[in-house]
Scaffold this active site. Structure first.
Site, PDB file in Angstrom:
ATOM      1  N   LYS A 288       9.254  -1.901  -4.661  1.00  0.00           N
ATOM      2  CA  LYS A 288       9.396  -0.717  -4.853  1.00  0.00           C
ATOM      3  C   LYS A 288      10.342  -0.505  -5.941  1.00  0.00           C
ATOM      4  O   LYS A 288      10.718   0.502  -6.431  1.00  0.00           O
ATOM      5  CB  LYS A 288       9.746   0.103  -3.471  1.00  0.00           C
ATOM      6  CG  LYS A 288       8.466   0.310  -2.535  1.00  0.00           C
ATOM      7  CD  LYS A 288       9.118   1.055  -1.216  1.00  0.00           C
ATOM      8  CE  LYS A 288       8.048   0.809  -0.218  1.00  0.00           C
ATOM      9  NZ  LYS A 288       6.923   1.992  -0.284  1.00  0.00           N
TER      10      LYS A 288
ATOM     11  N   LYS B 124       5.402  14.424  -1.675  1.00  0.00           N
ATOM     12  CA  LYS B 124       6.118  15.585  -0.871  1.00  0.00           C
ATOM     13  C   LYS B 124       6.933  15.902  -1.912  1.00  0.00           C
ATOM     14  O   LYS B 124       7.403  17.309  -1.872  1.00  0.00           O
ATOM     15  CB  LYS B 124       7.127  14.764   0.149  1.00  0.00           C
ATOM     16  CG  LYS B 124       6.255  14.489   1.408  1.00  0.00           C
ATOM     17  CD  LYS B 124       6.832  13.421   2.307  1.00  0.00           C
ATOM     18  CE  LYS B 124       5.888  12.572   3.329  1.00  0.00           C
ATOM     19  NZ  LYS B 124       6.345  11.571   3.747  1.00  0.00           N
TER      20      LYS B 124
ATOM     21  N   THR C  86       3.444   8.420  -0.374  1.00  0.00           N
ATOM     22  CA  THR C  86       3.328   9.762  -0.074  1.00  0.00           C
ATOM     23  C   THR C  86       4.373  10.677  -0.254  1.00  0.00           C
ATOM     24  O   THR C  86       4.347  11.916  -0.308  1.00  0.00           O
ATOM     25  CB  THR C  86       2.819   9.846   1.584  1.00  0.00           C
ATOM     26  OG1 THR C  86       3.830   8.890   2.261  1.00  0.00           O
ATOM     27  CG2 THR C  86       1.275   9.464   1.725  1.00  0.00           C
TER      28      THR C  86
ATOM     29  N   LYS D 104      12.752   5.765   0.359  1.00  0.00           N
ATOM     30  CA  LYS D 104      11.777   5.115   0.969  1.00  0.00           C
ATOM     31  C   LYS D 104      12.135   3.759   1.498  1.00  0.00           C
ATOM     32  O   LYS D 104      13.393   3.293   1.298  1.00  0.00           O
ATOM     33  CB  LYS D 104      10.635   4.653  -0.214  1.00  0.00           C
ATOM     34  CG  LYS D 104      11.302   4.042  -1.505  1.00  0.00           C
ATOM     35  CD  LYS D 104      10.393   3.956  -2.592  1.00  0.00           C
ATOM     36  CE  LYS D 104       9.871   5.070  -3.497  1.00  0.00           C
ATOM     37  NZ  LYS D 104       8.672   5.215  -3.335  1.00  0.00           N
ATOM     38  N   ARG D 105      11.189   2.782   2.265  1.00  0.00           N
ATOM     39  CA  ARG D 105      11.889   1.511   2.563  1.00  0.00           C
ATOM     40  C   ARG D 105      12.245   0.766   1.385  1.00  0.00           C
ATOM     41  O   ARG D 105      11.717   0.878   0.256  1.00  0.00           O
ATOM     42  CB  ARG D 105      10.675   1.004   3.283  1.00  0.00           C
ATOM     43  CG  ARG D 105      10.243   1.588   4.647  1.00  0.00           C
ATOM     44  CD  ARG D 105      11.453   1.198   5.690  1.00  0.00           C
ATOM     45  NE  ARG D 105      11.757   0.187   6.010  1.00  0.00           N
ATOM     46  CZ  ARG D 105      11.216  -0.425   7.152  1.00  0.00           C
ATOM     47  NH1 ARG D 105      10.718   0.275   8.191  1.00  0.00           N
ATOM     48  NH2 ARG D 105      11.494  -1.908   7.394  1.00  0.00           N
TER      49      ARG D 105
ATOM     50  N   HIS E 216      -3.846  -0.281   4.002  1.00  0.00           N
ATOM     51  CA  HIS E 216      -2.768   0.228   3.617  1.00  0.00           C
ATOM     52  C   HIS E 216      -1.923  -0.532   2.602  1.00  0.00           C
ATOM     53  O   HIS E 216      -0.862  -0.322   1.993  1.00  0.00           O
ATOM     54  CB  HIS E 216      -2.080   0.798   4.559  1.00  0.00           C
ATOM     55  CG  HIS E 216      -2.518   1.971   5.541  1.00  0.00           C
ATOM     56  ND1 HIS E 216      -2.505   3.229   5.010  1.00  0.00           N
ATOM     57  CD2 HIS E 216      -3.310   1.907   6.316  1.00  0.00           C
ATOM     58  CE1 HIS E 216      -3.060   4.030   5.775  1.00  0.00           C
ATOM     59  NE2 HIS E 216      -3.549   3.263   6.695  1.00  0.00           N
TER      60      HIS E 216
HETATM   61  C1  26W Z   1       2.400  -6.235  10.224  1.00  0.00           C
HETATM   62  C2  26W Z   1       3.437  -6.002   9.170  1.00  0.00           C
HETATM   63  C3  26W Z   1       2.898  -4.895   8.557  1.00  0.00           C
HETATM   64  C4  26W Z   1       3.747  -3.294   8.695  1.00  0.00           C
HETATM   65  C5  26W Z   1       3.329  -2.328   8.292  1.00  0.00           C
HETATM   66  C6  26W Z   1       2.150  -4.926   7.565  1.00  0.00           C
HETATM   67  C7  26W Z   1       1.831  -3.643   6.722  1.00  0.00           C
HETATM   68  C8  26W Z   1       2.384  -2.400   7.126  1.00  0.00           C
HETATM   69  C9  26W Z   1       2.052  -1.258   6.355  1.00  0.00           C
HETATM   70  C10 26W Z   1       0.545  -1.504   5.787  1.00  0.00           C
HETATM   71  C11 26W Z   1       2.902  -0.675   5.238  1.00  0.00           C
HETATM   72  C12 26W Z   1       2.712   0.564   4.940  1.00  0.00           C
HETATM   73  O1  26W Z   1       3.403   1.368   5.448  1.00  0.00           O
HETATM   74  N1  26W Z   1       2.148   0.730   3.874  1.00  0.00           N
HETATM   75  C13 26W Z   1       2.075   2.061   3.066  1.00  0.00           C
HETATM   76  O2  26W Z   1       0.793   2.845   3.581  1.00  0.00           O
HETATM   77  C14 26W Z   1       0.998   4.327   3.082  1.00  0.00           C
HETATM   78  C15 26W Z   1       0.081   5.045   3.887  1.00  0.00           C
HETATM   79  O3  26W Z   1      -1.247   4.704   3.094  1.00  0.00           O
HETATM   80  C16 26W Z   1       0.923   3.977   1.539  1.00  0.00           C
HETATM   81  O4  26W Z   1       1.094   5.461   0.974  1.00  0.00           O
HETATM   82  C17 26W Z   1       2.025   3.062   0.899  1.00  0.00           C
HETATM   83  O5  26W Z   1       1.741   3.028  -0.603  1.00  0.00           O
HETATM   84  C18 26W Z   1       1.866   1.843   1.574  1.00  0.00           C
HETATM   85  O6  26W Z   1       2.968   0.989   1.151  1.00  0.00           O
END
Ligand code: 26W
Length: 831
Positions: A577, A683, A679, A571-572, A378
């Protein structure tokens, strides 16, 4: 319990022809009767009690009506030879459940009637439910949308996650700064969950390994002297849309083992005994609030292994309980989809269970494991790639570590055969990174252990193949694939936007809710000659804007005029971003107004929302900047309502349900090549917003679907961003662009922070550095130009209405129903 040498009594296989449970009556009368019984006889509360009790009474009434479908769905699948998928995820950002079940069960009218007998409305009662915020952002919400679609498609998919006591922190804003507060979402109880202690598992930690030869002379390993933790499952029902299917989200809660406590207790160390209990219970205590940056904490690794081990033990148990016994068929019957690398220790754990508990040979165990694991990536951000120090594994997970070493040794032999003498490649591909400290590369473990590896949007999957995963693509090209994300149209349109839902259904019927490709039938209605429809479309949007304006007024004390353009970025908060780019544009608009340049621009309400990871200093400072700019802009009499800016605190799933339907302009402005998919963009599109965005993530597919005329594209492309690295000169953009110069000068002058001098220097420094990875200033000019095109389009009401309708009409592809069908066709192959 069948891990770490402990055995569990054999379970009797459940009969496939278990008696089907009868459904409870769905009439308004029956619902009202049950609801009142809960309200009076169970809760002991009367008219005029706090609405939270009414919420509970209605939730139980509905849950009773889910139960027969839930048990029957389970029984139907509980047969030997039936294939199932398990979605392993550290995050499920499900939000509220009540309205979702009301919609899926078709019990809207009946619920309203029951509530009316109590003088309550469904809306106010639904507001009482606390969001289940068991996720950070996109990745967690995606898991929740996937669960919804799997149930609606009647796919036998079970979600496995963690029953966090505290979900995503609540965000307050004090003096413009983010303040975090724990989210004790279970305080009032969770009416949806069912504890199933009978399926408790035991998860080992610590200890050491012992090697011996079994009776037949085969070398074996034992993981001894472990400190075990119990995993207790809590099940949440996931209802399908009007199809009587109810799937399960199984969340594990950690607890101390009794034995563990008693030993210490008997030895006279009461406080140590309690400590051990606390230690065990900490595992499922709190969700890590980091999105995209990995911070290597021991507790996080414990969470990951806890989830993986309990889930795999449970899947094995379920498979046996369904009447299966030949382990060599396990991979034919089961597939595990790993949501990013977070649960990837599952690769080693399944090997351990098969080798040590089930006594299989390595090759047999590997044949099973590598045929039933699948991995979704992701993110492309290097800082998000999980790596765990070997030293931590030695202490916490010595047996899984040995297994990882063996997986790696065998894998590197394969690499050496394919590329003899290519030492550098072996170093690059090794699951163990040697320098600067020995670490386990979880993404590599996931790739080696999986038969399918996918990215989440076309560009993202291509960039993975060309970049990060290139070596592995050369070895196993067939493993790599793309699955573009989606969102569930039930929550994000049918529930969140009832006005537009009714309007759409009045023209094309209700079929679109379960098959979003039907929305394409709206396309002819976008053309001129459909003025009545256009007027209704605008009226629906306006009603949603009135609803959002009320929220913004209540939460931010800022008045939004529903006739202005609603320009939204939620968003975060993350540098990639580029909320900063949005702020620069706001300052630019403000500066123009101050200079009396009013021509061509329209009244705008800019809404920004999102949480910053508590340790992410820059992101928190960006929040402060947004609030500081908002303060100045909103209180400057010269602005005179032309521009309003608000930062919405505590952005979460239930806020998006109000925001997306009310948005005109969706801001998707990440540095190209950085947003895996997005995503939120989907929406907004479904709800008739037009996107202003970079050529990044799923924006590209949105643009393809809706066409260039209905999307405001700007900015460098991913390859241009990469080409610019090393030669990026932010100051040159300021020299060439007086508007940008003025914006930066206003920031430097302290105009937005007269009482707190210097607080934005870190932001200015970052933007003006040639090392700015996000290249904010490089995209300023094309962004402002695109915003001017937005203004022009907005001034032509008929044109904007057409664009809005075409966005909704073109959004059919972005349903998670389609995404899940693709996962199923290419990866899961469920029947
Ligand atoms: C370990 C710390 C950590 C926590 C969360 C590393 C990475 C993440 C996620 C991969 C971050 C995340 O939420 N990624 C998002 O995933 C969505 C669903 O696929 C995508 O639409 C977003 O672009 C992406 O940033």
């Amino acid at each position: 319990m069948n891990s770490a040498g402990t055995t569990m009594p054999d379970e009797k296989p459940v009969s496939p022809n278990r008696i089907a449970l009868k459904q409870l009556p769905d009439s308004s009368e029956a619902l009202t009767e049950d609801f009142q019984r809960y309200q009076f006889y169970h809760l002991g509360r009367f008219h005029g009690c706090p609405a939270v009790y009414t919420y509970h009474a209605l939730a139980w009434t509905l849950r009773d009506r889910l139960m027969s479908d839930w048990m029957n769905t389970y029984a139907e699948r509980d047969q030997p030879g039936k294939r199932r998928a398990y979605y392993l995820s550290l995050e499920f950002l499900i939000g509220r459940a009540l309205s979702n079940h009301v919609l899926n069960l078709g019990l809207d009218a009946a619920s309203r009637e029951a509530l009316q007998s109590f003088g309550q409305t469904l809306e106010t009662v639904a507001e009482e439910e606390t969001d289940a915020g068991l996720g950070n952002g996109g990745l967690g919400r995606l898991a929740a949308c996937f669960m919804d679609s799997c149930a609606t498609l009647n796919l036998p998919v079970m979600g496995y996650g963690i029953h966090y006591e505290y979900g995503m922190f609540r965000q307050h804003i004090e003096n413009g700064y983010q303040v975090e507060e724990p989210d004790h979402w279970l305080r009032d109880g969770n009416p949806w969950e069912v504890e199933r202690s009978e399926f408790t598992c035991r998860v080992p930690f610590g200890g050491h390994t012992e090697h011996f030869h079994d009776k037949t002379g085969i070398p074996r390993a034992r993981w001894a002297d472990t400190s075990d933790v119990l995993a207790i499952p809590y099940d949440m029902p996931i209802s399908g849309y009007r199809n009587h299917a109810v799937n399960t989200l199984r969340l594990w809660k950690s607890a101390a083992t009794d034995v563990f406590d008693l030993n210490e207790f008997n030895a006279g160390s009461y406080s140590e005994a309690v400590q051990a209990k606390n230690h065990a219970e900490h595992i499922s205590m709190v969700l890590y609030p980091n999105d995209s940056s990995e911070n290597g904490k021991e507790l996080r690794l414990r969470q990951q292994y806890f989830l993986a081990s309990a889930s795999l033990q449970d899947a094995l148990r379920q498979w046996r309980a369904a009447g299966n016994s030949n382990l060599m068929q396990f991979a034919e019957h089961n597939v595990f989809q790993m949501n990013d690398t977070h649960p990837t220790i599952a690769v080693a754990e399944l090997m351990r269970l098969l080798l040590d508990d089930e006594r299989l040979q390595w090759d047999e165990a590997w044949a099973i494991t590598s045929r039933c694991m699948a991995y979704t990536n992701h993110t492309l951000l290097p800082e998000a790639l999980e790596r765990w120090p070997v030293a931590l594994f030695e202490r916490l997970l010595p047996r899984p570590l040995e297994i990882i070493y063996e997986i790696n040794a065998r894998f590197l032999r394969q690499v050496a055969i394919k590329w003899p003498g290519d030492i550098d490649r072996q170093r690059r591909m090794s699951i163990i990174e040697e320098e600067p400290v020995r670490q386990i590369r979880m993404a590599w473990l996931a790739i080696v252990g999986s038969f399918s590896i996918n990215g989440v949007a076309a560009l993202h999957s291509r960039l993975l193949k060309e970049g990060l995963f290139r070596d592995f693509v050369e070895l196993w090209p067939h493993k790599f694939n793309n699955k573009t994300n989606g969102v569930t149209p039930r929550r994000w349109v049918a529930h969140a936007n009832p006005g537009m839902t009714a309007l759409i259904s009045s023209r094309i019927g209700e079929g679109w809710i379960a098959d979003l490709s039907h929305l394409a039938r709206l396309k002819p209605l976008a053309a001129s000659g459909n003025e009545a429809f256009h007027a209704e479309w605008r009226a629906a949007k306006r009603a949603n804007k009135v609803r959002l304006a009320a929220l913004v007024e209540a939460e931010c004390g800022v008045t939004f005029d529903p006739s202005a353009l609603f320009d939204v970025q939620v968003k975060r908060i993350h540098e990639y971003k580029r909320q900063l780019l949005n702020v620069l544009h706001v300052i630019h608009l403000y500066n123009r107004i101050k200079h009396g340049h009013l021509e061509g621009s329209v009244n705008r309400c800019v809404l920004i929302g999102g949480k910053a990871a508590p340790g992410y200093v820059m992101a928190k400072r960006i929040i402060k900047l947004i609030n500081s700019v908002a303060d100045v802009v909103n209180n400057d009499p010269d602005v005179n309502g032309r521009l309003k800016v608000a930062f919405l605190p505590n952005y979460r799933v239930s806020s998006m349900e109000i925001i997306a339907p009310a948005t005109d302009l969706s801001e998707q402005i990440s540095t190209a090549g950085k947003e895996a998919s997005g995503t939120g963009n989907m929406k907004f599109m479904m709800n008739g917003a037009v996107t202003i965005g970079t050529y990044d993530g799923a924006n590209i597919e949105i643009l393809d679907a809706v066409g260039e005329d209905n999307f405001f594209l700007f900015g460098l492309r991913a390859d241009e961003v990469e080409a610019l690295r090393g030669r990026y000169q932010p100051l040159s953009y300021m020299e060439r662009d007086p508007a940008l110069r003025q914006v930066i000068d206003l920031l430097i002058s302290g105009h937005f922070n007269p009482c707190e001098p210097g607080i934005f220097d870190m932001i200015l420094g970052a933007m003006m550095s040639p090392n700015d990875p996000w290249m904010v200033l490089a995209d300023f000019r094309t962004y402002v130009d695109a915003q001017e095109r937005v203004d022009q389009a907005w001034q032509d009401e008929a044109r904007w209405t057409r664009m809005s309708i075409l966005n909704t009409a073109s959004s059919g592809f972005f349903s998670t129903d389609r995404t899940m069908q693709e996962y199923n066709a290419d990866i899961w192959k469920l029947t």
